[in-house]
Design a protein around this motif. Structure first.
Motif, PDB file in Angstrom:
ATOM      1  N   MET A   1       0.419   3.397  15.451  1.00 54.88           N
ATOM      2  CA  MET A   1       0.116   2.650  14.229  1.00 54.88           C
ATOM      3  C   MET A   1       0.198   3.562  13.005  1.00 54.88           C
ATOM      4  O   MET A   1      -0.269   4.699  13.036  1.00 54.88           O
ATOM      5  N   SER A   2       0.807   3.074  11.909  1.00 54.56           N
ATOM      6  CA  SER A   2       0.985   3.896  10.718  1.00 54.56           C
ATOM      7  C   SER A   2      -0.363   4.107  10.034  1.00 54.56           C
ATOM      8  O   SER A   2      -1.180   3.204   9.975  1.00 54.56           O
ATOM      9  N   ASN A   3      -0.544   5.306   9.508  1.00 49.00           N
ATOM     10  CA  ASN A   3      -1.775   5.588   8.788  1.00 49.00           C
ATOM     11  C   ASN A   3      -1.458   5.700   7.300  1.00 49.00           C
ATOM     12  O   ASN A   3      -0.795   6.635   6.864  1.00 49.00           O
ATOM     13  N   LEU A   4      -1.940   4.731   6.534  1.00 51.03           N
ATOM     14  CA  LEU A   4      -1.663   4.723   5.097  1.00 51.03           C
ATOM     15  C   LEU A   4      -2.890   5.138   4.299  1.00 51.03           C
ATOM     16  O   LEU A   4      -2.927   4.984   3.083  1.00 51.03           O
ATOM     17  N   SER A   5      -3.907   5.675   4.985  1.00 49.93           N
ATOM     18  CA  SER A   5      -5.176   5.959   4.302  1.00 49.93           C
ATOM     19  C   SER A   5      -5.033   7.055   3.243  1.00 49.93           C
ATOM     20  O   SER A   5      -5.873   7.182   2.365  1.00 49.93           O
ATOM     21  N   ALA A   6      -3.935   7.840   3.323  1.00 49.99           N
ATOM     22  CA  ALA A   6      -3.716   8.873   2.294  1.00 49.99           C
ATOM     23  C   ALA A   6      -3.370   8.235   0.947  1.00 49.99           C
ATOM     24  O   ALA A   6      -3.394   8.918  -0.082  1.00 49.99           O
ATOM     25  N   PHE A   7      -3.056   6.946   0.920  1.00 47.90           N
ATOM     26  CA  PHE A   7      -2.701   6.257  -0.323  1.00 47.90           C
ATOM     27  C   PHE A   7      -3.917   5.500  -0.857  1.00 47.90           C
ATOM     28  O   PHE A   7      -4.337   4.504  -0.247  1.00 47.90           O
ATOM     29  N   PRO A   8      -4.489   5.968  -1.979  1.00 47.82           N
ATOM     30  CA  PRO A   8      -5.716   5.342  -2.496  1.00 47.82           C
ATOM     31  C   PRO A   8      -5.574   3.842  -2.732  1.00 47.82           C
ATOM     32  O   PRO A   8      -6.563   3.117  -2.666  1.00 47.82           O
ATOM     33  N   ILE A   9      -4.339   3.368  -2.973  1.00 49.98           N
ATOM     34  CA  ILE A   9      -4.169   1.939  -3.245  1.00 49.98           C
ATOM     35  C   ILE A   9      -4.621   1.091  -2.055  1.00 49.98           C
ATOM     36  O   ILE A   9      -5.065  -0.054  -2.227  1.00 49.98           O
ATOM     37  N   THR A  10      -4.551   1.659  -0.854  1.00 48.83           N
ATOM     38  CA  THR A  10      -4.948   0.883   0.326  1.00 48.83           C
ATOM     39  C   THR A  10      -6.472   0.726   0.400  1.00 48.83           C
ATOM     40  O   THR A  10      -6.966  -0.087   1.183  1.00 48.83           O
ATOM     41  N   GLY A  11      -7.216   1.481  -0.426  1.00 49.48           N
ATOM     42  CA  GLY A  11      -8.663   1.281  -0.500  1.00 49.48           C
ATOM     43  C   GLY A  11      -8.984  -0.039  -1.186  1.00 49.48           C
ATOM     44  O   GLY A  11      -9.911  -0.749  -0.800  1.00 49.48           O
ATOM     45  N   LYS A  12      -8.204  -0.394  -2.216  1.00 51.41           N
ATOM     46  CA  LYS A  12      -8.440  -1.647  -2.949  1.00 51.41           C
ATOM     47  C   LYS A  12      -7.720  -2.817  -2.289  1.00 51.41           C
ATOM     48  O   LYS A  12      -8.208  -3.949  -2.315  1.00 51.41           O
ATOM     49  N   TRP A  13      -6.531  -2.547  -1.745  1.00 47.65           N
ATOM     50  CA  TRP A  13      -5.755  -3.588  -1.060  1.00 47.65           C
ATOM     51  C   TRP A  13      -5.519  -3.109   0.386  1.00 47.65           C
ATOM     52  O   TRP A  13      -4.455  -2.511   0.679  1.00 47.65           O
ATOM     53  N   PRO A  14      -6.481  -3.344   1.284  1.00 42.38           N
ATOM     54  CA  PRO A  14      -6.326  -2.825   2.659  1.00 42.38           C
ATOM     55  C   PRO A  14      -5.102  -3.409   3.360  1.00 42.38           C
ATOM     56  O   PRO A  14      -4.771  -4.583   3.158  1.00 42.38           O
ATOM     57  N   ALA A  15      -4.467  -2.574   4.161  1.00 38.41           N
ATOM     58  CA  ALA A  15      -3.291  -3.015   4.929  1.00 38.41           C
ATOM     59  C   ALA A  15      -3.766  -3.598   6.254  1.00 38.41           C
ATOM     60  O   ALA A  15      -4.329  -2.887   7.079  1.00 38.41           O
ATOM     61  N   ARG A  16      -3.510  -4.896   6.432  1.00 33.54           N
ATOM     62  CA  ARG A  16      -3.845  -5.499   7.726  1.00 33.54           C
ATOM     63  C   ARG A  16      -2.737  -5.243   8.733  1.00 33.54           C
ATOM     64  O   ARG A  16      -2.933  -5.291   9.935  1.00 33.54           O
ATOM     65  N   HIS A  17      -1.541  -5.006   8.197  1.00 30.93           N
ATOM     66  CA  HIS A  17      -0.374  -4.708   9.050  1.00 30.93           C
ATOM     67  C   HIS A  17       0.262  -3.413   8.532  1.00 30.93           C
ATOM     68  O   HIS A  17       1.302  -3.453   7.870  1.00 30.93           O
ATOM     69  N   PRO A  18      -0.370  -2.270   8.804  1.00 29.82           N
ATOM     70  CA  PRO A  18       0.088  -1.011   8.197  1.00 29.82           C
ATOM     71  C   PRO A  18       1.474  -0.571   8.645  1.00 29.82           C
ATOM     72  O   PRO A  18       2.058   0.340   8.059  1.00 29.82           O
TER      73      PRO A  18
END
Ligand SMILES: N[C@@H](CCC(=O)N[C@@H](CS)C(=O)NCC(=O)O)C(=O)O
Length: 234
Positions: A1-18
């Motif tokens: 599974m891709s980890n997008l947590s390094a991108f702060p934008i995913t804090g406000k718009w969480p990725a349900r399908h990363p």
């Protein structure tokens, strides 16, 4: 599974399908270019609504992806070399989608550059000029007594429509038989000018039969009808 947590934008718009392309957008002419291209190509994506009513484009999370505070922007978790690729500017995103999917851009070098030429014609001409018509005819600028700025942008938009009209004579699409990212860049703006801005009479849209024909063909495409409504609002 891709980890997008390094991108702060995913804090406000969480990725349900990363594992999918993350799209941050709104149903504006620049925004729908990308949802339409994604729908046309079938690439998997997850749309997120950036609300101007809530000034989301000014939030630190959005600015971390696009310091220019404008939609659209994307993150492809599986970019070049398998690494995540963040990208803003709709023209750059359209080129990326075309390259990634192998669709919407001619394969031969000359056809590719000619398509990019018309893409740039939209990015540098149609978008900025039609956008100013919106400001001076529909939004705050319509209160201005001095109509010279409005008339300048109306005249320039009419001239640009004339260039398109000539290009489309005897052609099905901007690139002839090939439907490309140039069409996807241009026709959401033509639709917006006439429908949303209500500037059809001012620019004498009835005189541009080829542009009308291709706009109608564009709007009849299922992927266009779908992309125009993404991200869903409300
Ligand atoms: N050149 C940019 C223009 C993008 C643009 O102007 N986006 C508008 C919506 S169509 C926007 O985000 N405006 C918000 C703002 O200016 O605060 C592109 O094509 O991506």
């Amino acid at each position: 599974m891709s980890n997008l947590s390094a991108f702060p934008i995913t804090g406000k718009w969480p990725a349900r399908h990363p594992e999918r392309i993350q799209l941050y957008s709104l149903q504006t002419p620049n925004g729908v270019k990308v949802s339409i291209a994604l729908e046309e190509t079938g690439l998997a994506y997850e749309p997120h609504l950036v609300s101007f009513d809530h000034h989301d484009q000014m939030s630190p999370e959005f600015l971390s992806l696009n310091p220019n505070n404008k939609i659209p922007a994307i993150i492809d978790p599986n970019g070049p070399d398998g690494k995540p690729l963040p990208l803003f500017e709709s023209g750059a995103i359209l080129l990326y989608i075309a390259d990634k999917s192998g669709q919407l851009l001619p394969k031969d070098a000359a056809g590719r550059y000619e398509t990019i030429q018309w893409l740039m014609f939209q990015m540098g001409g149609i978008g900025p000029m039609f956008g100013q018509v919106g400001f001076f005819h529909k939004f705050a600028g319509r209160e201005y007594e001095d109509k010279r700025p409005r008339d300048r942008y109306i005249n320039e938009s009419r001239r640009l429509l004339g260039v398109l009209e000539q290009r489309l004579e005897g052609r099905q699409w901007i690139m002839g038989d090939d439907y490309t990212i140039a069409d996807i860049a241009i026709f959401p703006w033509v639709r917006n000018l006439v429908n949303y801005y209500g500037a059809g009479e001012l620019v004498e849209f009835h005189k541009f039969g080829n542009v009308q024909r291709v706009l109608n063909a564009f709007l009849a495409r299922p992927a266009v009808a779908k992309g125009l409504k993404i991200p869903a609002e409300g």
